[in-house]
Design a protein around this motif. Structure first.
Motif, PDB file in Angstrom:
ATOM      1  N   TYR A 109      -4.827   3.103  -5.765  1.00  0.00           N
ATOM      2  CA  TYR A 109      -4.948   1.727  -5.308  1.00  0.00           C
ATOM      3  C   TYR A 109      -5.777   0.898  -6.293  1.00  0.00           C
ATOM      4  O   TYR A 109      -5.496  -0.281  -6.537  1.00  0.00           O
ATOM      5  CB  TYR A 109      -5.552   1.662  -3.911  1.00  0.00           C
ATOM      6  N   LYS A 110      -6.799   1.518  -6.861  1.00  0.00           N
ATOM      7  CA  LYS A 110      -7.625   0.826  -7.850  1.00  0.00           C
ATOM      8  C   LYS A 110      -6.811   0.535  -9.104  1.00  0.00           C
ATOM      9  O   LYS A 110      -6.816  -0.599  -9.626  1.00  0.00           O
ATOM     10  CB  LYS A 110      -8.833   1.702  -8.195  1.00  0.00           C
ATOM     11  N   LYS A 111      -6.074   1.529  -9.567  1.00  0.00           N
ATOM     12  CA  LYS A 111      -5.301   1.379 -10.813  1.00  0.00           C
ATOM     13  C   LYS A 111      -4.073   0.494 -10.613  1.00  0.00           C
ATOM     14  O   LYS A 111      -3.798  -0.385 -11.444  1.00  0.00           O
ATOM     15  CB  LYS A 111      -4.872   2.754 -11.308  1.00  0.00           C
TER      16      LYS A 111
ATOM     17  N   PHE B  68       0.829  -1.203   0.000  1.00  0.00           N
ATOM     18  CA  PHE B  68       0.000   0.000   0.000  1.00  0.00           C
ATOM     19  C   PHE B  68       0.871   1.265   0.000  1.00  0.00           C
ATOM     20  O   PHE B  68       0.445   2.306  -0.472  1.00  0.00           O
ATOM     21  CB  PHE B  68      -0.931  -0.020   1.206  1.00  0.00           C
ATOM     22  N   THR B  69       2.071   1.152   0.524  1.00  0.00           N
ATOM     23  CA  THR B  69       2.992   2.297   0.542  1.00  0.00           C
ATOM     24  C   THR B  69       3.628   2.510  -0.827  1.00  0.00           C
ATOM     25  O   THR B  69       3.668   3.627  -1.350  1.00  0.00           O
ATOM     26  CB  THR B  69       4.084   2.076   1.609  1.00  0.00           C
ATOM     27  N   LEU B  70       4.096   1.431  -1.440  1.00  0.00           N
ATOM     28  CA  LEU B  70       4.787   1.543  -2.734  1.00  0.00           C
ATOM     29  C   LEU B  70       3.836   1.899  -3.872  1.00  0.00           C
ATOM     30  O   LEU B  70       4.279   2.401  -4.917  1.00  0.00           O
ATOM     31  CB  LEU B  70       5.499   0.230  -3.064  1.00  0.00           C
ATOM     32  N   ALA B  71       2.545   1.653  -3.693  1.00  0.00           N
ATOM     33  CA  ALA B  71       1.572   1.884  -4.767  1.00  0.00           C
ATOM     34  C   ALA B  71       1.163   3.345  -4.912  1.00  0.00           C
ATOM     35  O   ALA B  71       0.456   3.707  -5.852  1.00  0.00           O
ATOM     36  CB  ALA B  71       0.342   1.011  -4.538  1.00  0.00           C
ATOM     37  N   VAL B  72       1.611   4.192  -3.996  1.00  0.00           N
ATOM     38  CA  VAL B  72       1.238   5.617  -4.039  1.00  0.00           C
ATOM     39  C   VAL B  72       2.294   6.412  -4.805  1.00  0.00           C
ATOM     40  O   VAL B  72       3.488   6.338  -4.499  1.00  0.00           O
ATOM     41  CB  VAL B  72       1.090   6.189  -2.613  1.00  0.00           C
TER      42      VAL B  72
END
Length: 537
Positions: free
Chosen positions: A403-405, A312-316
């Motif tokens: 997060y969706k993409k 969740f951290t790397l996805a931002v």
């Protein structure tokens, strides 16, 4: 112990005198003088104006104007004597003897005494008070043991020897103790006022303070009014007669109120107007020593798994967020401690570097691995909670979209009013929640303190003994280089476990009416109005 980075330590002072008339009804007084009043936007209700209980910057903004500690800050942001007229320090640096000013008065006209400070500090430490900031007093001898129920109040290192003499004993020398004492948790309170009414800090009628201003009106969820305190020992430097804090949450609304001169100072502009205002003389950007983040509750699925927290951290995409959503000069955060601390050998953040980088493919991989470890074929539903604010909403929606993409994960968003939100997160009733942490000093230790295992401010349920030990060792280490090395090691432990998702390091943006001068913009507080003056209508 350290050198301060000049761009952060030097507080920016806005002293702009401009033509142009205000349409405010107050107008000039009958004697032709400019009415010394200012209306600013606090954005939300101050949750608590009790120095022992307040934990937020909104409450702190008001209290910094109505109270004063042994030390205060000058216009350049440096600690100077405040309610104390003298401070003697022992040769070993562990004992401070303060002399209270003869002309230090409470707003009701009574004398401020050394006993008021002793009472206030021991009240913060009293376990029954439930102060979330009690740990800031752990530098005092016997303070931690008393606060944790292991020691006696009589053993706490603060003693009023007489009405004007306060003796403070520290566990170890602390080179920034004078700066620490400018924090609201160290403000005095009047014993009689507090003990006669447990709700003394809930309204203007029962509120007694000792600062440049005094609380005169509090219409809850609408406005707070403070007025010049004629009992204040240095009242001659106070120009404003009245400060009104409005509570307008919607950024578009308070921006329009500034444009129509209903507000004289606003902060956190709507992101879609920043570009058009950047060249305005009313606009300013000020470094703000803190970090905007999303906390993970490590006891709530799916964030019980470190790989999922990291995913969740790397996805931002922080670069995109700061460039296209917030747009106010914020710095993408890849660690917890912001830039701005000069260690003597360079900037602490630059020395520590980034602990990760945004990486969608790695995030997908980690999410898959984490779900497999937990035996989940489907990720538990996730809700991101934030406090009501147009800008917080825009950031949350952008992160939701990422997060969706990037992960194929749909998360829900939930917002709450500030006071309710603080209660919710304090009760740890969340999965993922927005938070900001501002250093009361420009030092890594006060940032990293947030995630101590026994800190009431750490709402993630994350506890790491190695982290706590490194932090404890750093606080008593007298060798500067070794101290910073310990703090780097502590941050590394934190960033390995990632109980939070750092988003960006703050920059505050302001719009200020041009008919005011000498407003001070600290790097770790909201604007200070002690010397502010209105120069024209």
């Amino acid at each position: 112990m350290k050198k301060w980075t000049q761009s952060l330590l030097l507080v920016t002072s806005l002293a702009l005198v401009a033509a142009g008339c205000s349409s405010k009804e107050s107008g000039s007084g009958s004697n032709g003088k400019v009415a010394q009043e200012i209306t600013v936007n606090a954005m939300s209700e101050p949750p608590d104006l009790d120095p022992a209980l307040a934990t937020d910057t909104t409450s702190g903004w008001v209290m910094d104007h109505v109270f004063e500690g042994l030390y205060t800050k000058d216009k350049e942001g440096k600690p100077v004597l405040g309610t104390a007229s003298k401070a003697d320090v022992s040769e070993d640096g562990k004992t401070y003897t303060f002399t209270i000013r003869d002309d230090a008065k409470w707003s009701d006209g009574s004398n401020v005494t050394a006993e008021d400070f002793e009472y206030a500090w021991k009240r913060v430490l009293n376990p029954d008070t439930g102060s979330s900031f009690a740990f800031y007093l752990y530098y005092l001898k016997g303070a931690e043991d008393y606060n944790k129920g292991k020691g006696k109040v009589e053993d706490v290192g603060v003693t009023a020897k007489d009405e004007k003499t306060l003796v403070v004993d520290l566990e170890a020398p602390l080179s920034y103790f004078d700066e620490l004492l400018t924090m609201w948790t160290f403000y005095p309170v009047k014993k009689d006022t507090v003990e006669e009414n447990k709700n003394w800090a809930a309204g203007a009628d029962t509120y007694v303070s000792n600062g440049p201003f005094k609380l005169t009106n509090w219409k809850h969820d609408s406005e707070v009014v403070i007025e010049k305190n004629k009992e204040y020992w240095d009242n001659k430097v106070v120009n404003l007669d009245k400060v009104t804090y409005k509570m307008v949450n919607d950024a578009t609304t308070y921006y329009q109120m500034f444009k129509t001169k209903e507000l004289d100072l606003i902060q956190t502009l709507p992101s879609d107007v920043v570009a058009q205002e950047k060249d305005s003389k009313e606009y300013s950007e000020v470094p703000y020593f803190g970090t905007y983040m999303y906390m993970f509750n490590v006891d709530k699925e799916p964030f019980t798994n470190e790989k999922i927290r990291r995913a969740f951290t790397l996805a931002v995409d922080r670069e995109s967020l700061t460039k296209n959503v917030t747009k106010a000069g914020e710095t993408p955060a890849y660690a917890f401690v912001p830039n701005g601390v000069d260690t003597g050998d360079g900037d602490f953040r630059e020395q520590g570097g980034a602990y990760f980088e945004s990486n969608v493919e790695e995030a997908k991989k980690l999410l898959e691995e984490g779900m497999k470890e937990e035996g989940w074929s489907e990720l538990p539903a996730v809700t991101l909670t934030y406090n009501t604010s147009e800008n917080h909403k825009k950031i949350a929606e952008a992160v939701q979209s990422m997060y969706k993409k990037n992960l194929g994960v749909d998360i829900k968003l939930s917002n709450q009013e500030w006071k309710t939100y603080l209660d919710t997160t304090q009760q740890k009733n969340f999965q993922m929640a927005r938070m900001g942490w501002i250093g009361v000093l420009v030092d890594p230790v006060v940032i990293l303190d947030y995630y101590l295992g026994d800190s009431p401010n750490n709402r993630t349920n994350w506890v790491n003994d190695k982290y706590d030990k490194l932090m404890a060792d750093a606080k008593v280490e007298q060798d500067t280089a070794k101290r910073y090395d310990l703090l780097h090691q502590a941050e590394e432990v934190l960033m390995e476990d990632l109980p939070f998702n750092p988003i960006y390091h703050y920059t505050n943006n302001y719009m200020t009416a041009q008919n005011f001068k000498d407003i001070v913009y600290p790097v770790n507080r909201y604007p200070y109005l002690k010397w502010a003056e209105k120069v024209s209508e």
